[in-house]
Every structure is written in structure tokens, then in C-alpha cells.
Write an enzyme that holds these catalytic residues in place. Structure first.
Site, PDB file in Angstrom:
ATOM      1  CE  LYS A   1      -7.523   1.854  -1.750  1.00 28.86           C
ATOM      2  NZ  LYS A   1      -7.460   1.376  -3.164  1.00 28.86           N
TER       3      LYS A   1
ATOM      4  NE  ARG B   1      -9.300  -4.283   0.033  1.00 30.08           N
ATOM      5  CZ  ARG B   1      -8.216  -3.511  -0.021  1.00 30.08           C
ATOM      6  NH1 ARG B   1      -7.826  -2.855   1.032  1.00 30.08           N
ATOM      7  NH2 ARG B   1      -7.558  -3.406  -1.138  1.00 30.08           N
TER       8      ARG B   1
ATOM      9  NE  ARG C   1       1.028   0.206  -6.642  1.00 27.00           N
ATOM     10  CZ  ARG C   1      -0.100  -0.087  -6.022  1.00 27.00           C
ATOM     11  NH1 ARG C   1      -0.778   0.862  -5.411  1.00 27.00           N
ATOM     12  NH2 ARG C   1      -0.577  -1.297  -6.022  1.00 27.00           N
TER      13      ARG C   1
ATOM     14  NE  ARG D   1       0.879  -3.630  -3.415  1.00 28.16           N
ATOM     15  CZ  ARG D   1      -0.271  -3.039  -3.182  1.00 28.16           C
ATOM     16  NH1 ARG D   1      -0.290  -1.781  -2.769  1.00 28.16           N
ATOM     17  NH2 ARG D   1      -1.397  -3.685  -3.344  1.00 28.16           N
TER      18      ARG D   1
ATOM     19  NE  ARG E   1      -4.590  -5.489  -5.786  1.00 29.68           N
ATOM     20  CZ  ARG E   1      -3.501  -4.805  -6.162  1.00 29.68           C
ATOM     21  NH1 ARG E   1      -2.563  -5.388  -6.870  1.00 29.68           N
ATOM     22  NH2 ARG E   1      -3.367  -3.548  -5.798  1.00 29.68           N
TER      23      ARG E   1
HETATM   24  P1  AP5 Z   1      -1.972   4.293  -5.487  1.00 27.49           P
HETATM   25  O1  AP5 Z   1      -2.213   5.576  -4.763  1.00 27.49           O
HETATM   26  O2  AP5 Z   1      -0.759   3.513  -5.097  1.00 27.49           O
HETATM   27  O3  AP5 Z   1      -3.280   3.396  -5.497  1.00 27.49           O
HETATM   28  P2  AP5 Z   1      -4.133   2.777  -4.292  1.00 27.49           P
HETATM   29  O4  AP5 Z   1      -5.536   3.230  -4.449  1.00 27.49           O
HETATM   30  O5  AP5 Z   1      -3.472   3.036  -2.970  1.00 27.49           O
HETATM   31  O6  AP5 Z   1      -4.067   1.268  -4.741  1.00 27.49           O
HETATM   32  P3  AP5 Z   1      -3.582  -0.051  -4.001  1.00 27.49           P
HETATM   33  O7  AP5 Z   1      -3.182  -1.002  -5.093  1.00 27.49           O
HETATM   34  O8  AP5 Z   1      -2.548   0.207  -2.959  1.00 27.49           O
HETATM   35  O9  AP5 Z   1      -4.880  -0.480  -3.363  1.00 27.49           O
HETATM   36  P4  AP5 Z   1      -5.351  -1.861  -3.028  1.00 27.49           P
HETATM   37  O10 AP5 Z   1      -6.589  -1.516  -2.347  1.00 27.49           O
HETATM   38  O11 AP5 Z   1      -5.472  -2.840  -4.137  1.00 27.49           O
HETATM   39  O12 AP5 Z   1      -4.118  -2.467  -2.181  1.00 27.49           O
HETATM   40  P5  AP5 Z   1      -3.887  -2.628  -0.616  1.00 27.49           P
HETATM   41  O13 AP5 Z   1      -2.449  -2.488  -0.355  1.00 27.49           O
HETATM   42  O14 AP5 Z   1      -4.851  -1.819   0.170  1.00 27.49           O
HETATM   43  O15 AP5 Z   1      -1.895   4.630  -7.067  1.00 27.49           O
HETATM   44  C1  AP5 Z   1      -1.541   3.628  -8.005  1.00 27.49           C
HETATM   45  C2  AP5 Z   1      -0.569   4.224  -9.050  1.00 27.49           C
HETATM   46  O16 AP5 Z   1      -1.249   5.184  -9.840  1.00 27.49           O
HETATM   47  C3  AP5 Z   1       0.627   4.943  -8.434  1.00 27.49           C
HETATM   48  O17 AP5 Z   1       1.781   4.611  -9.159  1.00 27.49           O
HETATM   49  C4  AP5 Z   1       0.295   6.438  -8.560  1.00 27.49           C
HETATM   50  O18 AP5 Z   1       1.470   7.202  -8.787  1.00 27.49           O
HETATM   51  C5  AP5 Z   1      -0.641   6.470  -9.761  1.00 27.49           C
HETATM   52  N1  AP5 Z   1      -1.700   7.449  -9.583  1.00 27.49           N
HETATM   53  C6  AP5 Z   1      -2.451   7.661  -8.450  1.00 27.49           C
HETATM   54  N2  AP5 Z   1      -3.365   8.623  -8.649  1.00 27.49           N
HETATM   55  C7  AP5 Z   1      -3.213   9.025  -9.948  1.00 27.49           C
HETATM   56  C8  AP5 Z   1      -3.871  10.017 -10.754  1.00 27.49           C
HETATM   57  N3  AP5 Z   1      -4.855  10.779 -10.266  1.00 27.49           N
HETATM   58  N4  AP5 Z   1      -3.454  10.156 -12.049  1.00 27.49           N
HETATM   59  C9  AP5 Z   1      -2.431   9.391 -12.541  1.00 27.49           C
HETATM   60  N5  AP5 Z   1      -1.764   8.452 -11.814  1.00 27.49           N
HETATM   61  C10 AP5 Z   1      -2.151   8.268 -10.542  1.00 27.49           C
HETATM   62  O19 AP5 Z   1      -4.334  -4.165  -0.399  1.00 27.49           O
HETATM   63  C11 AP5 Z   1      -3.564  -5.240  -0.921  1.00 27.49           C
HETATM   64  C12 AP5 Z   1      -4.202  -6.560  -0.514  1.00 27.49           C
HETATM   65  O20 AP5 Z   1      -4.228  -6.692   0.937  1.00 27.49           O
HETATM   66  C13 AP5 Z   1      -5.667  -6.760  -0.923  1.00 27.49           C
HETATM   67  O21 AP5 Z   1      -5.777  -7.236  -2.254  1.00 27.49           O
HETATM   68  C14 AP5 Z   1      -6.135  -7.797   0.131  1.00 27.49           C
HETATM   69  O22 AP5 Z   1      -5.680  -9.092  -0.187  1.00 27.49           O
HETATM   70  C15 AP5 Z   1      -5.408  -7.348   1.394  1.00 27.49           C
HETATM   71  N6  AP5 Z   1      -6.212  -6.397   2.220  1.00 27.49           N
HETATM   72  C16 AP5 Z   1      -5.877  -5.096   2.490  1.00 27.49           C
HETATM   73  N7  AP5 Z   1      -6.822  -4.522   3.274  1.00 27.49           N
HETATM   74  C17 AP5 Z   1      -7.757  -5.478   3.508  1.00 27.49           C
HETATM   75  C18 AP5 Z   1      -8.993  -5.478   4.223  1.00 27.49           C
HETATM   76  N8  AP5 Z   1      -9.451  -4.377   4.854  1.00 27.49           N
HETATM   77  N9  AP5 Z   1      -9.718  -6.628   4.237  1.00 27.49           N
HETATM   78  C19 AP5 Z   1      -9.289  -7.731   3.602  1.00 27.49           C
HETATM   79  N10 AP5 Z   1      -8.133  -7.796   2.889  1.00 27.49           N
HETATM   80  C20 AP5 Z   1      -7.363  -6.675   2.845  1.00 27.49           C
END
Ligand code: AP5
Length: 214
Positions: A13, A88, A127, A161, A172
Site C-alpha cells: 500500500k 480498517r 523492510r 519499524r 497484524r
Molecule cells: P509496504 O508498501 O511498506 O507495505 P504496506 O502495505 O504499506 O504495509 P504496512 O506494514 O505499512 O501496512 P500496515 O497496514 O500493517 O501498517 P500501518 O502503518 O498502516 O511494503 C512492504 C515491503 O515489501 C517493502 O519493503 C516493499 O519494498 C516491499 N514490497 C512492496 N510491494 C512489493 C512487491 N510487489 N514485490 C516485492 N516487494 C514488495 O499500520 C500500523 C499500525 O497502526 C496498525 O497495526 C494499527 O495498530 C495502527 N493503525 C493504522 N491505521 C489504523 C486504523 N485505520 N485503525 C486502527 N488502527 C490503525
């Protein structure tokens, strides 16, 4: 153009949102980044969020809904935005629909990035990001062209992170399957859902996204 990017942790994402942001001059709104900024600032909200995030659990709907509602009102969102990590829960999806309606806005698409669970752990544990500009990299899948130097800003400091470890990733993923995946039918019923194969290489996923967004 106002988008929602939906997908499990590590689906890509953030990686794709950064590319779409540049191409369409719209802004990426990552609720994870917003919460991490609160944690770093030590605010009451950050203190509350820290433990939940480190355990791989979701923060409360009320907390996140009010953060997003305020953020969308800011000037840099006028041209459009990509919600990365919000909604979410079904409750958050319903709140977003109401919020946009009140602001006279509409969602263009909800893009779902589909990836098998087994791949996600490898993606997340490899990552890291540039400590200065936030550009994302991966030990194996997306290295900087010159080792140890950020392609985007030239900085040499990187960070990982706190929640990017195998145990937290599994929690997660569980939160995603139990609480977030049920949103998909909500957007499908409204003909807003577009699904992309997130297993493909990064550039292929971008191509597929560009084809959808036009
Ligand atoms: P990356 O693009 O970084 O992945 P992502 O989908 O953005 O994953 P996140 O871990 O950031 O998502 P998340 O939803 O768990 O975390 P968030 O910060 O939102 O890609 C990952 C890696 O893979 C990278 O190194 C990239 O280079 C590689 N890659 C990407 N695409 C690839 C491909 N096609 N092929 C090969 N490699 C690839 O949330 C964190 C925490 O915050 C949550 O756990 C929760 O506690 C809280 N939170 C956030 N939003 C909310 C909400 N709305 N409600 C409640 N709690 C929330």
C-alpha cells in the site's frame, strides 16, 4: 481523485501510494504514519496508541476517525488523496462515507491489493526506510541503487519499524483478516472495489494500478 488502498500488512500500500502520489499530484494519507508521529511526539494519543501498535492490534475507531476527518480538511488534500491504512473496520468505512458526504466529496475507488500471507512476513521483516525522507526499501526486493545511500535524498541513515517483527506481523495479519477484510463487500456493493494482484513485482503492480486509474 480520492482513493482508499486496502490490503494486509506488507501488501505494498505504502510503496504504491508514494508512486501514485507523484503521478497524479495527490497526497498519501497513511494512518500508520500519523499514529507513529503521535507516538514520537509523546502525546496522550501516542501513549495510548503505542502499546496497541506494538501488539499488532488496531487503535480505537473514534481515535482514528477524528484524526482522518481533520487531516482531509487540510489544503494539500484539495487535489485529492490516497487513504493508506484507513478504513480498517466496517465502522470506519461507514464513517468515511458519512465524512466525505458532509464535505461534499466522493470516493473514486477502493483498490484492494491481494497478496498471500506467507509472502507478507518476508516483505515486512526485510523492510526499512530512509530516516530523512521516508523513502521505503527492502533488503531483497527494493534496494537503493547505491548501497547505504537513499536514492531520493542522498541520506545515509535508515530505520526499521518497531512493529516489523514476525510475531507482531502475525497479529497484524489476524487483525486484517478478522476486522479489515470484511470491508471488501462494503465497497463491492457500491461498485467502488478494484482488485490488483499484489504478488507481482513492484513495477507490474504500478502498471496495473495506472491502468485502473487512467
Ligand atoms: P509496504 O508498501 O511498506 O507495505 P504496506 O502495505 O504499506 O504495509 P504496512 O506494514 O505499512 O501496512 P500496515 O497496514 O500493517 O501498517 P500501518 O502503518 O498502516 O511494503 C512492504 C515491503 O515489501 C517493502 O519493503 C516493499 O519494498 C516491499 N514490497 C512492496 N510491494 C512489493 C512487491 N510487489 N514485490 C516485492 N516487494 C514488495 O499500520 C500500523 C499500525 O497502526 C496498525 O497495526 C494499527 O495498530 C495502527 N493503525 C493504522 N491505521 C489504523 C486504523 N485505520 N485503525 C486502527 N488502527 C490503525
Amino acid at each position: 481523485m480520492n482513493l482508499v488502498f486496502l490490503g494486509p500488512p506488507g501488501a505494498g500500500k505504502g510503496t504504491q501510494a508514494k508512486r501514485i502520489e507523484d503521478r497524479y499530484s495527490i497526497v498519501q494519507l497513511s494512518t500508520g504514519d500519523m499514529l507513529r508521529a503521535e507516538v514520537t511526539s509523546g502525546s496522550d494519543l501516542g501513549v495510548e496508541a503505542k502499546g496497541l501498535m506494538e501488539a499488532g492490534k488496531l487503535v480505537s475507531d473514534e481515535m482514528i476517525i477524528s484524526i482522518v476527518a481533520n487531516r482531509i480538511d487540510q489544503d494539500d488534500c484539495k487535489n485529492g488523496f490516497i487513504l493508506d491504512g484507513f478504513p480498517r473496520t466496517v465502522n470506519q468505512a461507514e464513517a468515511l462515507t458519512d465524512m466525505l458526504e458532509q464535505k461534499g466529496l466522493k470516493l473514486t475507488y477502493c483498490v484492494s491489493l491481494k497478496v498471500d500471507d506467507e509472502l507478507l512476513v518476508a516483505r515486512i521483516t526485510g523492510r526499512y526506510t530512509c530516516a530523512k525522507c521516508g523513502q521505503g526499501y527492502h533488503d531483497e526486493f527494493e534496494k537503493p541503487s547505491k548501497e547505504g545511500v537513499c536514492d531520493k535524498c542522498g541520506a545515509t541513515e535508515f530505520s526499521r519499524r518497531a512493529d516489523d517483527n514476525e510475531e507482531t506481523v502475525r497479529s497484524r495479519l489476524e487483525a486484517y483478516h478478522n476486522e479489515t477484510a470484511p470491508i471488501l463487500p462494503y465497497y463491492e456493493e457500491r461498485d467502488l472495489l478494484r482488485t490488483v494482484d499484489g504478488m507481482a513485482p513492484i513495477d507490474e503492480v504500478t502498471k496495473e494500478l495506472n491502468a485502473i486509474l487512467g
